[in-house]
Design a protein around this motif. Structure first.
Motif, PDB file in Angstrom:
ATOM      1  N   GLU A 158      -3.119  -4.145  -8.321  1.00 14.42           N
ATOM      2  CA  GLU A 158      -2.901  -2.922  -8.816  1.00 14.42           C
ATOM      3  C   GLU A 158      -2.478  -2.286  -7.227  1.00 14.42           C
ATOM      4  OE1 GLU A 158      -6.330  -1.467 -10.234  1.00 14.42           O
ATOM      5  OE2 GLU A 158      -6.242  -2.755 -12.001  1.00 14.42           O
ATOM      6  N   ALA A 159      -1.724  -2.815  -6.452  1.00 17.34           N
ATOM      7  CA  ALA A 159      -1.102  -2.381  -5.386  1.00 17.34           C
ATOM      8  C   ALA A 159       0.017  -1.000  -5.664  1.00 17.34           C
ATOM      9  CB  ALA A 159      -0.233  -3.141  -4.249  1.00 17.34           C
ATOM     10  N   PRO A 160      -0.148  -0.078  -4.899  1.00 16.48           N
ATOM     11  CA  PRO A 160       0.646   1.206  -5.236  1.00 16.48           C
ATOM     12  C   PRO A 160       2.125   0.593  -5.369  1.00 16.48           C
ATOM     13  CG  PRO A 160      -0.890   1.818  -3.731  1.00 16.48           C
ATOM     14  CD  PRO A 160      -1.188   0.226  -3.738  1.00 16.48           C
ATOM     15  N   CYS A 161       2.461  -0.283  -4.378  1.00 21.24           N
ATOM     16  CA  CYS A 161       4.184  -0.413  -4.539  1.00 21.24           C
ATOM     17  C   CYS A 161       4.527  -1.264  -5.877  1.00 21.24           C
ATOM     18  CB  CYS A 161       4.241  -1.640  -3.353  1.00 21.24           C
ATOM     19  SG  CYS A 161       4.478  -0.708  -1.910  1.00 21.24           S
ATOM     20  N   LYS A 162       3.367  -1.721  -6.897  1.00 19.60           N
ATOM     21  CA  LYS A 162       3.880  -2.694  -7.746  1.00 19.60           C
ATOM     22  C   LYS A 162       4.659  -1.943  -8.610  1.00 19.60           C
ATOM     23  CE  LYS A 162       1.913  -5.581 -11.182  1.00 19.60           C
ATOM     24  NZ  LYS A 162       0.668  -5.907 -11.905  1.00 19.60           N
ATOM     25  N   ILE A 163       4.602  -0.628  -8.957  1.00 18.03           N
ATOM     26  CA  ILE A 163       5.518   0.066  -9.956  1.00 18.03           C
ATOM     27  C   ILE A 163       6.725   0.617  -9.335  1.00 18.03           C
ATOM     28  CG2 ILE A 163       3.219   1.075 -10.896  1.00 18.03           C
ATOM     29  CD1 ILE A 163       3.956   3.698  -9.631  1.00 18.03           C
ATOM     30  N   ALA A 164       7.105   0.329  -7.996  1.00 17.18           N
ATOM     31  CA  ALA A 164       8.307   0.980  -7.368  1.00 17.18           C
ATOM     32  C   ALA A 164       9.201  -0.117  -6.950  1.00 17.18           C
ATOM     33  CB  ALA A 164       8.035   1.904  -6.426  1.00 17.18           C
ATOM     34  N   CYS A 165       8.790  -1.301  -6.947  1.00 16.16           N
ATOM     35  CA  CYS A 165       9.670  -2.508  -6.473  1.00 16.16           C
ATOM     36  C   CYS A 165      10.149  -3.242  -7.696  1.00 16.16           C
ATOM     37  CB  CYS A 165       8.689  -3.401  -5.457  1.00 16.16           C
ATOM     38  SG  CYS A 165       7.613  -4.211  -6.234  1.00 16.16           S
ATOM     39  N   ASN A 166      11.328  -3.827  -7.105  1.00 17.06           N
ATOM     40  CA  ASN A 166      12.129  -4.810  -8.136  1.00 17.06           C
ATOM     41  C   ASN A 166      11.146  -6.025  -8.373  1.00 17.06           C
ATOM     42  OD1 ASN A 166      14.611  -3.695  -6.267  1.00 17.06           O
ATOM     43  ND2 ASN A 166      14.847  -3.529  -8.234  1.00 17.06           N
ATOM     44  N   THR A 167      10.699  -6.658  -7.341  1.00 18.81           N
ATOM     45  CA  THR A 167       9.754  -7.842  -7.745  1.00 18.81           C
ATOM     46  C   THR A 167       8.531  -7.761  -6.971  1.00 18.81           C
ATOM     47  OG1 THR A 167      11.886  -9.233  -7.647  1.00 18.81           O
ATOM     48  CG2 THR A 167       9.575 -10.419  -7.549  1.00 18.81           C
ATOM     49  N   PHE A 168       7.191  -8.046  -7.659  1.00 23.36           N
ATOM     50  CA  PHE A 168       6.066  -7.796  -7.065  1.00 23.36           C
ATOM     51  C   PHE A 168       5.323  -9.158  -7.078  1.00 23.36           C
ATOM     52  CE2 PHE A 168       1.567  -7.418  -7.202  1.00 23.36           C
ATOM     53  CZ  PHE A 168       1.183  -6.652  -6.058  1.00 23.36           C
ATOM     54  N   ILE A 169       4.770  -9.706  -6.157  1.00 23.12           N
ATOM     55  CA  ILE A 169       4.374 -11.108  -5.908  1.00 23.12           C
ATOM     56  C   ILE A 169       2.881 -10.985  -5.387  1.00 23.12           C
ATOM     57  CG2 ILE A 169       4.169 -13.288  -4.909  1.00 23.12           C
ATOM     58  CD1 ILE A 169       7.249 -12.947  -4.569  1.00 23.12           C
ATOM     59  N   GLN A 170       1.721 -11.339  -6.001  1.00 20.91           N
ATOM     60  CA  GLN A 170       0.392 -11.072  -5.516  1.00 20.91           C
ATOM     61  C   GLN A 170       0.122 -12.309  -4.719  1.00 20.91           C
ATOM     62  OE1 GLN A 170      -2.455 -10.808  -8.938  1.00 20.91           O
ATOM     63  NE2 GLN A 170      -4.021 -10.298  -7.366  1.00 20.91           N
ATOM     64  N   GLY A 171      -0.396 -12.003  -3.552  1.00 20.72           N
ATOM     65  CA  GLY A 171      -0.948 -13.156  -2.695  1.00 20.72           C
ATOM     66  C   GLY A 171      -1.486 -12.786  -1.700  1.00 20.72           C
ATOM     67  N   ASP A 172      -1.982 -13.859  -0.781  1.00 20.48           N
ATOM     68  CA  ASP A 172      -2.838 -13.436   0.521  1.00 20.48           C
ATOM     69  C   ASP A 172      -1.715 -13.485   1.654  1.00 20.48           C
ATOM     70  OD1 ASP A 172      -4.311 -13.661   2.581  1.00 20.48           O
ATOM     71  OD2 ASP A 172      -5.518 -15.278   2.162  1.00 20.48           O
ATOM     72  N   LEU A 173      -1.716 -12.081   2.194  1.00 19.68           N
ATOM     73  CA  LEU A 173      -1.066 -11.893   3.394  1.00 19.68           C
ATOM     74  C   LEU A 173      -1.411 -12.695   4.922  1.00 19.68           C
ATOM     75  CD1 LEU A 173      -0.799  -7.981   3.166  1.00 19.68           C
ATOM     76  CD2 LEU A 173       0.732  -9.662   2.447  1.00 19.68           C
ATOM     77  N   MET A 174      -2.330 -13.231   4.700  1.00 21.57           N
ATOM     78  CA  MET A 174      -2.855 -14.039   6.016  1.00 21.57           C
ATOM     79  C   MET A 174      -2.768 -15.753   5.598  1.00 21.57           C
ATOM     80  SD  MET A 174      -3.750 -11.958   8.178  1.00 21.57           S
ATOM     81  CE  MET A 174      -4.476 -13.025   9.326  1.00 21.57           C
ATOM     82  N   GLY A 211       0.800  -1.139  -0.075  1.00 25.52           N
ATOM     83  CA  GLY A 211       0.109   0.035   0.103  1.00 25.52           C
ATOM     84  C   GLY A 211       0.830   1.204   0.108  1.00 25.52           C
ATOM     85  N   GLN A 212       0.100   2.462   0.480  1.00 26.14           N
ATOM     86  CA  GLN A 212       0.864   3.690   0.215  1.00 26.14           C
ATOM     87  C   GLN A 212       2.028   3.848   1.109  1.00 26.14           C
ATOM     88  OE1 GLN A 212      -2.011   6.917   0.469  1.00 26.14           O
ATOM     89  NE2 GLN A 212      -3.769   5.609   0.054  1.00 26.14           N
TER      90      GLN A 212
END
Length: 216
Positions: A41-57, A16-17
């Motif tokens: 579409e999380a805000p961090c996606k465009i700024a990190c090196n590697t983005f992984i979509q998944g359940d935090l719980m 997130g933000q």
């Protein structure tokens, strides 16, 4: 370990933000950043090196994500703390620790922590089920107005409600919660304190918090 080299991998649970603001700083250095978030579409996606979509719980998702990095942190408290504890046992550095997060995740535990350490806090009652609140009011053990707070998974006004009468109790989630004395206060202040593993402490300037009167 060189924390400012391309060999160092920082993992962030939550995209997130707050995470995005953290990435503003990491991008100034040669730090590899990994982010896990359920929203593609999380805000961090465009700024990190590697983005992984998944359940935090989800235990396996958080555990497998954490095994890829050298240091793991989180920008939201609603993450699987059991996975963090296992990662720590496996040698992954987690800041803040899983022990601290277990307290932070539950508002009832937070309040008891304050009492155990003689930290000033408002009066409160703890309930295993929200349905017990009405009984406490009718029996004279609890008086209006008060603030209902869900013990877990509340944030930014979610899981918080000012209760002024019995009608305000309708529709509350059924789980563990607290009823906190309504405090008349002038300002809410916040301060960020950072501490290194060696115990060095840095305190940042105090800021005043402003909240929407209805959206909380």
């Amino acid at each position: 370990m060189n924390y400012f080299s391309s060999d160092f991998k920082l993992g962030i649970l939550g995209g997130g933000q707050l995470g995005k603001m953290m990435l503003y700083s990491t991008r100034k250095f040669d730090i590899q950043t990994y982010v896990l978030d359920p929203n593609d579409e999380a805000p961090c996606k465009i700024a990190c090196n590697t983005f992984i979509q998944g359940d935090l719980m989800d235990f396996d998702t958080v555990y497998n994500f954490g095994k890829q990095v050298d240091v793991l942190t989180f920008e939201i408290e609603n993450v699987n703390v059991d996975a963090l504890e296992k990662l720590e046992k496996d040698g992954i550095k987690v800041f803040p620790s899983s022990k601290n997060l277990r307290v932070i995740q539950n508002k009832a535990k937070q309040k008891l922590f304050y009492l155990d350490h003689n930290l000033p806090t408002s009066e409160f009652s703890r309930f295993a089920y929200a349905s017990e609140i009405e009984d406490a009011v009718l029996n004279g053990g609890l008086h209006f107005p008060f603030v209902w707070k869900s013990a877990q998974f509340g944030y930014d006004g979610n899981g918080v409600k000012v209760v002024r009468n019995l009608n305000d109790l309708k529709g509350l989630p059924a789980g563990e919660c607290i009823a906190e004395e309504l405090i008349d206060f002038k300002n809410e202040l916040a301060v960020i304190v950072a501490r290194t593993p060696d115990g060095d402490v840095k305190t940042y300037p105090v800021v005043e918090m402003e909240f929407h009167p209805e959206a909380n």
